[in-house]
Enzyme design. Structure first.
Site, mmCIF file in Angstrom:
data_model
loop_
_atom_site.group_PDB
_atom_site.id
_atom_site.type_symbol
_atom_site.label_atom_id
_atom_site.label_comp_id
_atom_site.label_asym_id
_atom_site.label_seq_id
_atom_site.Cartn_x
_atom_site.Cartn_y
_atom_site.Cartn_z
ATOM 1 N N SER A 41 40.895 48.274 44.050
ATOM 2 C CA SER A 41 42.300 47.995 43.784
ATOM 3 C C SER A 41 42.535 47.765 42.297
ATOM 4 C CB SER A 41 42.705 46.741 44.570
ATOM 5 O OG SER A 41 44.094 46.526 44.511
ATOM 6 N N ALA B 41 47.018 48.177 36.171
ATOM 7 C CA ALA B 41 48.344 48.664 35.808
ATOM 8 C C ALA B 41 48.348 49.140 34.361
ATOM 9 C CB ALA B 41 49.371 47.547 35.990
ATOM 10 N N TYR C 151 57.473 43.358 39.261
ATOM 11 C CA TYR C 151 57.634 44.065 37.995
ATOM 12 C C TYR C 151 58.898 44.930 38.067
ATOM 13 C CZ TYR C 151 53.041 42.094 37.251
ATOM 14 O OH TYR C 151 51.999 41.209 37.119
ATOM 15 N N ARG D 230 52.465 51.673 45.339
ATOM 16 C CA ARG D 230 52.223 50.296 45.800
ATOM 17 C C ARG D 230 53.556 49.578 45.892
ATOM 18 N NH1 ARG D 230 47.605 46.053 43.938
ATOM 19 N NH2 ARG D 230 46.611 47.114 45.707
ATOM 20 N N LEU E 128 42.785 39.871 50.687
ATOM 21 C CA LEU E 128 41.809 39.034 51.387
ATOM 22 C C LEU E 128 41.051 39.811 52.459
ATOM 23 C CD1 LEU E 128 43.705 35.614 51.606
ATOM 24 C CD2 LEU E 128 42.080 36.403 49.886
#
Length: 355
Positions: A23, A58, A183, A231, A302
């Protein structure tokens, strides 16, 4: 029977050797937006560790769209060469390289987390103005952003397209549009941060317009043979904000515009959100979007155990799992997971003696 976690996944002309994705994780280690040797080791070691795809953190599509003064950037042609070196190494290890394209919006010009994460003044390396759909600060005491004019929105959209073109020049095979975590793009999506009254505000279709515009602009420069991911924050976890029902509707819209996978995170747009953290707490979002729209999804948050990842995939709750902190703790998690699940363990020859 072979596990689902270690079955390959074909996305257009790209094949992931397994369903494990590194990720995007901000490293706050990029002077002037440049990838460095830190990124070579950080990203390269996870490719050596057996991941199917490795996404950069990012990467800001404009200099004033960085989260911090030391964020990775993709807003200059000079950023291409360092990434190309890293991407070549990732591919040599059998993984697929990709970049998450981003603009920080009202959360720009802030410090690294280990320095408090708060606003950074121009005197200390930050910048003004910062930008948002509406002139609403992220939290009390933070900078008040400047609301983007429609002409400025169009420039941001084109900056995303230019970033995608540079990713392609660097040899990247996946672009992921960052429309999560409060964002710029999710600021437009949520009525909590978007109070506009023009074609980019108000109704659902207007608030989601910028995401559709970005997808279209990227697809115009990104080859048909390569996948585009998005995403999202599937919910704001706050009354009156963005919801999972909104996310399902958005996924249906952008699926038909050439988006191949929705990476399902949540939160980040409101500092007071109450998020029920727990193992796999965001998996139901990926499962619902996948079930109701037919688009492929990624589950993140998680996910730490091989059996947990296998259950998610085997029961059709998502198509890939994205691991972040667990990959920081163990870059070789995929190799250990294969052993746990009874799949062939295929380390690089240099590491055979260890496995």
């Amino acid at each position: 029977m072979a596990s689902s976690l270690f079955s390959p996944l074909v996305l257009r002309d790209v094949m992931l050797r397994n369903r494990i994705v590194v990720s995007p994780m901000c490293e706050y280690s990029s002077p002037d937006g440049f990838a460095t040797d830190w990124h070579m080791v950080h990203l390269g070691s996870r490719a050596v560790g057996g991941a199917g795809a490795v996404l950069t953190e990012a990467a800001a599509v404009t200099a004033d769209g960085r989260i911090s003064p030391v964020d990775l950037g993709i807003y200059s042609e000079d950023h291409v060469e360092p990434l190309a070196r890293i991407f070549q190494f990732i591919e040599e290890q059998g993984a697929v390289p990709g970049v998450q394209l981003a603009h920080a919006g009202r959360k720009a010009s802030t410090a690294e987390p280990w320095k408090g994460g708060g606003p950074v003044s121009p005197e200390n390396g930050g910048w003004e103005p910062i930008w948002a759909p509406s002139a609403i600060p992220f939290r009390e005491g933070w900078q008040v952003p400047r609301a983007l004019a429609v002409t400025e929105i169009k420039k941001v959209v084109q900056a995303f397209a230019a970033g995608a073109r540079r990713v392609l020049e660097a040899g990247g095979k996946i672009v992921e549009i960052h429309a999560a975590h409060g964002y710029l793009l999710p600021e437009f999506l949520s009525p909590l941060s978007n109070h506009r009254e023009d074609e980019y505000g108000g109704s659902f279709d207007n608030r989601t317009r910028i995401v559709r515009d970005v997808v279209d602009a990227i697809r115009a420069v990104w080859p048909e043979r390569l996948p585009v991911w998005v995403r999202i924050s599937a919910t704001d976890w706050t009354e009156g904000g963005w919801t999972i029902e909104d996310s399902v509707a958005l996924a249906a819209q952008i699926k038909d515009r050439g988006v191949d996978l929705i990476d399902c995170s949540s939160g980040g747009n409101v500092p007071v959100a109450k998020i029920p953290l727990g193992p796999g707490y965001q998996v139901p979002f990926a499962e619902r979007i996948r079930r109701e729209t037919g688009v492929m999804t990624g589950a993140v948050g998680l996910i730490t155990e091989p059996e947990q990842a296998e259950e998610i995939l085997r029961h059709g709750r998502a198509d890939v799992v994205l691991l972040a902190r667990q990959m920081l703790r163990d870059p070789y998690w995929p190799l250990h997971a294969a052993k746990t699940l009874g799949d062939p363990v295929t380390p690089r020859v240099q590491y055979l003696r260890a496995f």
